[in-house]
Design a protein around this motif. Structure first.
Motif, mmCIF file in Angstrom:
data_model
loop_
_atom_site.group_PDB
_atom_site.id
_atom_site.type_symbol
_atom_site.label_atom_id
_atom_site.label_comp_id
_atom_site.label_asym_id
_atom_site.label_seq_id
_atom_site.Cartn_x
_atom_site.Cartn_y
_atom_site.Cartn_z
ATOM 1 N N UNK A 355 77.347 22.657 28.328
ATOM 2 C CA UNK A 355 77.197 21.234 28.619
ATOM 3 C C UNK A 355 77.148 20.940 30.125
ATOM 4 N N UNK A 356 76.316 19.973 30.491
ATOM 5 C CA UNK A 356 76.251 19.481 31.869
ATOM 6 C C UNK A 356 77.187 18.293 32.078
ATOM 7 N N UNK A 357 77.805 17.831 30.986
ATOM 8 C CA UNK A 357 78.652 16.652 31.053
ATOM 9 C C UNK A 357 80.050 17.045 31.539
ATOM 10 N N UNK A 358 80.424 16.520 32.712
ATOM 11 C CA UNK A 358 81.694 16.903 33.324
ATOM 12 C C UNK A 358 82.887 16.481 32.467
ATOM 13 N N UNK A 359 82.800 15.323 31.810
ATOM 14 C CA UNK A 359 83.899 14.858 30.976
ATOM 15 C C UNK A 359 84.088 15.777 29.776
ATOM 16 N N UNK A 360 82.984 16.124 29.121
ATOM 17 C CA UNK A 360 83.062 17.044 27.970
ATOM 18 C C UNK A 360 83.633 18.382 28.391
ATOM 19 N N UNK A 361 83.201 18.867 29.538
ATOM 20 C CA UNK A 361 83.686 20.163 30.023
ATOM 21 C C UNK A 361 85.181 20.107 30.339
ATOM 22 N N UNK A 362 85.642 19.006 30.930
ATOM 23 C CA UNK A 362 87.062 18.851 31.244
ATOM 24 C C UNK A 362 87.901 18.806 29.969
ATOM 25 N N UNK A 363 87.428 18.053 28.981
ATOM 26 C CA UNK A 363 88.144 17.992 27.710
ATOM 27 C C UNK A 363 88.202 19.363 27.049
ATOM 28 N N UNK A 364 87.084 20.076 27.094
ATOM 29 C CA UNK A 364 87.046 21.417 26.517
ATOM 30 C C UNK A 364 88.061 22.324 27.211
ATOM 31 N N UNK A 365 88.092 22.285 28.531
ATOM 32 C CA UNK A 365 88.999 23.157 29.286
ATOM 33 C C UNK A 365 90.468 22.860 28.997
ATOM 34 N N UNK A 366 90.776 21.590 28.693
ATOM 35 C CA UNK A 366 92.163 21.219 28.442
ATOM 36 C C UNK A 366 92.585 21.401 26.983
ATOM 37 N N UNK A 367 91.662 21.136 26.053
ATOM 38 C CA UNK A 367 92.020 21.169 24.634
ATOM 39 C C UNK A 367 91.803 22.528 23.983
ATOM 40 N N UNK A 368 90.806 23.265 24.449
ATOM 41 C CA UNK A 368 90.461 24.535 23.798
ATOM 42 C C UNK A 368 91.628 25.517 23.726
ATOM 43 N N UNK A 369 92.427 25.685 24.800
ATOM 44 C CA UNK A 369 93.538 26.647 24.698
ATOM 45 C C UNK A 369 94.517 26.312 23.578
ATOM 46 N N UNK A 370 94.769 25.032 23.378
ATOM 47 C CA UNK A 370 95.713 24.628 22.345
ATOM 48 C C UNK A 370 95.100 24.772 20.953
ATOM 49 N N UNK A 371 93.869 24.273 20.779
ATOM 50 C CA UNK A 371 93.234 24.303 19.459
ATOM 51 C C UNK A 371 92.931 25.735 19.027
ATOM 52 N N UNK A 372 92.358 26.516 19.935
ATOM 53 C CA UNK A 372 91.913 27.868 19.573
ATOM 54 C C UNK A 372 93.063 28.839 19.372
ATOM 55 N N UNK A 373 94.262 28.470 19.783
ATOM 56 C CA UNK A 373 95.393 29.379 19.616
ATOM 57 C C UNK A 373 96.007 29.291 18.224
ATOM 58 N N UNK A 374 95.627 28.297 17.431
ATOM 59 C CA UNK A 374 96.205 28.149 16.095
ATOM 60 C C UNK A 374 95.664 29.210 15.150
ATOM 61 N N UNK A 375 96.488 29.614 14.220
ATOM 62 C CA UNK A 375 96.068 30.665 13.272
ATOM 63 C C UNK A 375 94.876 30.225 12.438
ATOM 64 N N UNK A 376 94.856 28.959 12.041
ATOM 65 C CA UNK A 376 93.771 28.463 11.212
ATOM 66 C C UNK A 376 92.429 28.583 11.916
ATOM 67 N N UNK A 377 92.378 28.178 13.179
ATOM 68 C CA UNK A 377 91.132 28.256 13.943
ATOM 69 C C UNK A 377 90.750 29.715 14.188
ATOM 70 N N UNK A 378 91.719 30.544 14.537
ATOM 71 C CA UNK A 378 91.435 31.963 14.762
ATOM 72 C C UNK A 378 90.840 32.614 13.510
ATOM 73 N N UNK A 379 91.458 32.349 12.363
ATOM 74 C CA UNK A 379 91.008 32.985 11.123
ATOM 75 C C UNK A 379 89.644 32.454 10.690
ATOM 76 N N UNK A 380 89.481 31.128 10.709
ATOM 77 C CA UNK A 380 88.221 30.542 10.248
ATOM 78 C C UNK A 380 87.068 30.863 11.190
ATOM 79 N N UNK A 381 87.302 30.764 12.487
ATOM 80 C CA UNK A 381 86.227 30.997 13.451
ATOM 81 C C UNK A 381 85.775 32.450 13.440
ATOM 82 N N UNK A 382 86.731 33.377 13.414
ATOM 83 C CA UNK A 382 86.353 34.796 13.409
ATOM 84 C C UNK A 382 85.635 35.159 12.111
#
Length: 571
Positions: A355-382
């Motif tokens: 994304x070229x959108x700075x707001x989207x990128x900032x939200x991704x950088x802040x939220x992704x570590x928390x969301x992607x660390x959950x077991x549900x996301x790890x299992x479903x995404x992989x």
């Protein structure tokens, strides 16, 4: 002897089609307008599901020996690593993404095909074709082939499979819309060596204000680099230089690394397109001829290979006279939703990471570590990336009767431990190892190890004109070290006594207790319907038949589609 099925295109899709059909006794002719096989790496990611299917065909060991195991993927943004996706969550023996040059993948497929007596005819181009879809002739497709010396040959074929790639002459000739879009961004890619602390057990994805960048490990410090928004303007006859790729990397990565030995580089643009039909009369499409999309997630080659594994056993039953031609309608009913899902997911992933959108990128950088660390996301995404979450539950051959357990008709056969009866002995082994890609398997899961299969079920199978192997199963022994595996078995099969699996693909065709399934099996045998299903394609399907003895029947090939299994279902 029928005329050979004509397969146009000798990439991974065409090679898989030829391998599967020849393995099932169908003569094929595989042509390609190129003068030889490509030597460049191109598609490099092989997913867990594809490796499972290759393992059933005796090819996975060689691939794994030559490839590099990607155990996970790291995502970076804001100058730091945001999260790591761990493929250890994938419920498969192949719980990794295998990185292997497409040239090697094709070589392994060609060698297997040669053992079946089939060679690729290079420098042979399809220049014209026609079909009489209403003809009762066994080979209603006519084609004109041109060789390198301009010699023309007219041939007839019962079916023509287009595996020609994105510029398919079959698709364009019949005017099938290739609906979708071409993304605006240009991309650079290159294969190179990197010195530095980049782990070659992971792929690495970088999001920044400069654009997207990904590095995918071949092993021994060798990486594939892909980057959006290259520094120079792509022009014909040029390619990204080592210096440009190094500058792009330095802009976007917080990890110091030095590049050298660039072996291949190119420009490309992302197309995201697919057809709305895969069958037009006697013409069948798959692979890039039917769908192209972003390389995000390494889905393309795997999807094309699995297209042909779904298709080939159905063509074989039809050509052998064991199923009606209508069975082939289930090919697009099965695969079009898969293709549509791949396009949607890869488009979304490409848009998010690049994304070229700075707001989207900032939200991704802040939220992704928390969301992607959950077991549900790890299992479903992989699982989704590895393609083991793929199912055909909504496919027309699938059916469910009331039963307990998490497995449903259309599900992939899980890679879990079971025991198999051999005489008076029960041997422990993996469930997927019981799947036969050349036939149908009925797996009977016994609640009482002393019980015999239901005589009514045995009688129904005896009426089948398509051979069905009956295998009796029990859960793994439940000592302290194996309790988890016992629970896995029980959770999936619960009280259902039978699972019908279909051939080739490793998916389940139907589920239910034996009172529900026995009439279905008997009716299929009586009417000569081939049980189609890619559930049966796993070489073992779970029929979930429940008997008064609490025996459980697991039937067939890989998907639990009960249609193509017993006597040409739907016939």
């Amino acid at each position: 002897m029928t005329n050979p099925v004509l397969i146009v295109g000798a990439g991974p899709t065409g090679l898989t089609a030829a391998l599967e059909l020849s393995r099932l006794g169908i003569p094929v002719r595989l042509i390609d307008k190129r003068d030889q096989a490509a030597a460049t790496s191109r598609a490099i990611g092989i997913q867990s599901r594809t490796l499972e299917l290759m393992d059933q065909r005796g090819l996975a060991d060689e691939m794994v020996r030559l490839g590099n195991k990607g155990l996970g993927g790291s995502a970076y943004g804001g100058g730091k690593r945001l999260f790591r996706l761990d493929f250890g969550h994938v419920e498969s023996r192949f719980n990794y993404m295998l990185f292997l040059s497409q040239a090697e993948t094709e070589r392994i497929l060609r060698a297997a095909l040669a053992r079946n007596g089939v060679e690729t005819q290079w420098s042979t181009e399809l220049v014209w074709f026609a079909q009489d879809a209403l003809s009762r002739e066994p080979s209603p497709v006519s084609a004109l082939l041109a060789s390198a010396d301009s010699t023309l040959e007219r041939v007839s074929a019962p079916w023509l499979i287009s595996a020609e790639g994105a510029h398919s002459i079959v698709r364009t000739t019949v005017a099938l819309p290739f609906e979708g879009k071409t993304l605006d961004e240009n991309y650079a890619l290159g294969d190179l060596q990197a010195d530095g602390p980049l782990a070659d057990s992971d792929f690495h994805i970088f999001s920044s204000e400069h654009g997207f960048m990904g590095l995918f490990p071949h092993g021994d410090g060798h990486f594939r680099l892909i980057a959006s928004h290259p520094l120079s303007t792509p022009t014909s006859g040029t390619a990204p230089s080592l210096e440009e790729l190094q500058t792009i990397y330095d802009q976007r990565s917080p990890i110091a690394a030095r590049f050298h030995d660039l072996s291949w580089s190119s420009w490309f643009r992302v197309n995201s397109r697919m057809v709305g039909r895969l069958k037009v009369g006697r013409l069948l499409l798959g692979g890039d001829a039917a769908h192209i999309h972003s390389p995000a997630g390494a889905q393309g080659m795997n999807t094309g290979i699995q297209d042909m594994i779904n298709l080939a056993w159905k063509v074989a039953l039809v050509v052998h006279g064991q199923a009606p031609e209508a069975l082939l309608d289930t090919y697009e009913q099965d695969r079009l939703p898969v293709m549509r899902n791949v396009l949607t997911k890869t488009e979304a992933l490409t848009a998010l990471i690049g994304t070229d959108n700075a707001v989207t990128r900032t939200l991704f950088n802040h939220l992704a570590p928390w969301i992607a660390s959950t077991s549900l996301v790890q299992e479903n995404s992989s699982a989704r990336i590895a393609q083991v979450a793929l199912d055909y539950r909504d496919g027309p051959p699938s059916f469910n009767h009331p039963h307990a357990g998490s497995l449903k008709a259309g599900d992939r056969v899980p890679d879990i431990e079971v025991r198999r009866r051999s005489g008076a002995i029960w041997a422990e082994l993996g469930l997927q190892s019981l799947l036969d890609p050349s036939g149908f398997v009925l797996l009977v899961s016994q609640g009482d190890e002393r019980a015999a299969p239901d005589p009514a079920l045995t009688a129904a199978l005896a009426e089948s004109s398509v051979g069905v192997e009956l295998i009796e199963l029990a859960p793994p022994t439940g000592d302290a070290g194996r309790t988890f595996r016992h629970e896995q078995y029980s959770e999936r099969h619960a009280r259902a006594t039978g699972r019908l699996y279909r051939r080739g693909g490793g998916y389940r065709y139907g589920t239910g207790g034996d009172r529900a399934l026995r009439p279905t099996l008997a009716d299929a045998a009586r009417k000569g319907r081939p049980m189609t299903s890619e559930d049966m394609q796993l070489p073992s399907a779970t029929c979930s038949l429940r008997s008064s003895k609490a025996a459980r029947v697991v039937c067939g090939h890989q998907r639990l589609h009960m249609v193509s299994m017993l006597r040409r279902a739907r016939g």
